[in-house]
Design a protein around this motif. Structure first.
Motif: not given
Length: 292
Positions: A217-231, A249-254, A259-263
Motif C-alpha cells: 500500500a506504499n506508492p514509493v515502493e510501487r513506483a516501478g510498476l507501469r513505467p510507461e504511465v506519465p505522472v 521522494q516519489l518523483d525520484g522513485a518514479l 516514468h515520464p514525470t513532471t513536478v
C-alpha cells in the motif's frame, strides 16, 4: 512532456526545507472537508455538474463535461481527508475549471475509515468509480482519452495506487475495470512508512503487524510498476501540512523507474488551495495537452 518547473538543485533545497518543517510540525492530516472557494473556478465556468451517477451503493460521482469536442481527457478526482473521510465537494471549482478548459472531470465519493472500511476498499472504490465514469462518458458518444486519476492529500496516495498498481486489485464493479492512463498527485503523503500513526486508519494494522500489507500500500515502493504511465505532481510551496519532501521522494522513485514525470512546486499555494481551480487548473490543462 512539459519541462520541469524547477531544477533538481532547487527541488532538493525545497525538499530539505519541507523535511525540516515535517520534523518540526509532523505530517498534519487534512481531516476536514475541503471547502468550495469562490475563487476556485474562472467566472466563465459553471460549478454545476452535468450529471451525477451512482457507481456503487451509496457512492456517487459528479460529472462535469465540456461544451464541445468528441475526444476528451477524463480526470477522475479523489478527495483527501487523512484516510478518515473522503468528501469531494471541495473539488467543484477545479472540476468546473477543467470542463471550461475542454476536459471532462468527475469528483468521486469513496469510502474511508469513518465508514468502517480499510485497504484495499478505498482503492477498489476509486477503480469502480473510474470504470463507471468511463462507461457514462462513452454512453454520451464521447471518447475519454486519456483517462487520468487525480488525487489530493491522502486521495493522492490512493490515486497513485489505483494507477500504478491497478493490476493488483480485483474490485467487484458494475462495469469492467479500466486501467488508467495517467496520474496527477496534489500534495500527497506518498510514503506511508513516514506517517504510520495516521496511515493505520487506512490499513487497520501497524507496520509491524503486517509489513507486507504496508509495503503493498506504499506508492514509493510501487513506483516501478507501469513505467510507461506519465505522472504530474503538484505541491504548494507554503504547504505546512504535508511536507514537499513527500512529492520529491516519489518523483525520484518514479524517475528511477522510467516514468515520464513532471513536478511543479507552486509558489504561495497551501495544502488547502492547491486543489482549487485558480491554482491548479491551468497547470493540469497544460499538462493534459502535453500527454494527449
Amino acid at each position: 512532456m512539459a519541462a520541469r518547473s524547477r531544477s533538481w538543485g532547487d527541488l532538493v533545497r525545497v525538499a530539505a526545507l519541507g523535511v525540516a518543517l515535517g520534523v518540526a510540525l509532523g505530517f498534519v492530516a487534512c481531516t476536514g472537508t475541503p471547502s468550495d472557494s469562490p475563487d476556485g473556478a474562472p467566472a466563465t465556468a459553471s460549478a454545476t455538474p452535468t450529471s451525477t451517477l451512482t457507481y456503487a451503493p451509496g457512492l456517487t460521482a459528479d460529472l462535469y463535461l465540456p461544451r464541445a469536442g468528441r475526444r476528451v481527457a477524463l480526470v477522475v478526482m479523489v478527495p483527501g481527508g487523512g484516510w478518515m473521510t473522503a468528501d469531494p465537494t471541495g473539488f467543484a471549482g477545479l472540476a468546473a475549471a477543467l470542463a471550461a478548459g475542454g476536459a471532462a472531470a468527475a469528483p468521486v465519493h469513496i469510502r474511508a475509515a469513518e465508514d468502517g472500511v480499510t485497504y484495499p476498499a478505498p482503492v477498489d472504490d476509486v477503480l469502480c468509480a473510474v470504470s463507471a465514469i468511463v462507461h457514462e462518458v462513452q454512453a454520451r458518444r464521447l471518447v475519454p482519452d486519456p483517462v487520468v486519476v487525480l488525487g489530493h492529500s491522502s486521495g493522492a496516495h490512493l490515486a497513485a495506487l489505483a494507477v500504478l498498481a491497478v493490476d493488483d486489485f480485483a474490485p467487484t464493479c458494475r462495469h469492467p475495470v479500466v486501467r488508467p492512463d495517467a496520474l496527477i498527485g496534489l500534495s500527497g503523503p506518498y510514503d506511508i512508512s513516514r506517517v504510520p500513526d495516521l496511515a493505520s486508519a487506512l490499513l487497520g494494522t501497524t507496520p509491524d503487524e503486517d509489513p507486507a500489507g504496508w509495503s503493498s500500500a506504499n506508492p514509493v515502493e510501487r513506483a516501478g510498476l507501469r513505467p510507461e504511465v506519465p505522472v504530474l505532481l503538484l505541491h504548494g510551496e507554503r504547504d505546512d501540512q504535508v511536507p514537499v519532501g513527500f512529492t520529491i521522494q516519489l518523483d525520484g522513485a518514479l524517475e528511477s523507474a522510467g516514468h515520464p514525470t513532471t513536478v511543479e512546486l507552486v509558489p504561495e499555494a497551501t495544502h488547502d488551495t492547491i486543489y482549487t481551480g485558480d491554482v491548479s487548473a491551468e497547470l493540469v490543462l497544460a499538462w493534459l495537452d502535453s500527454v494527449i
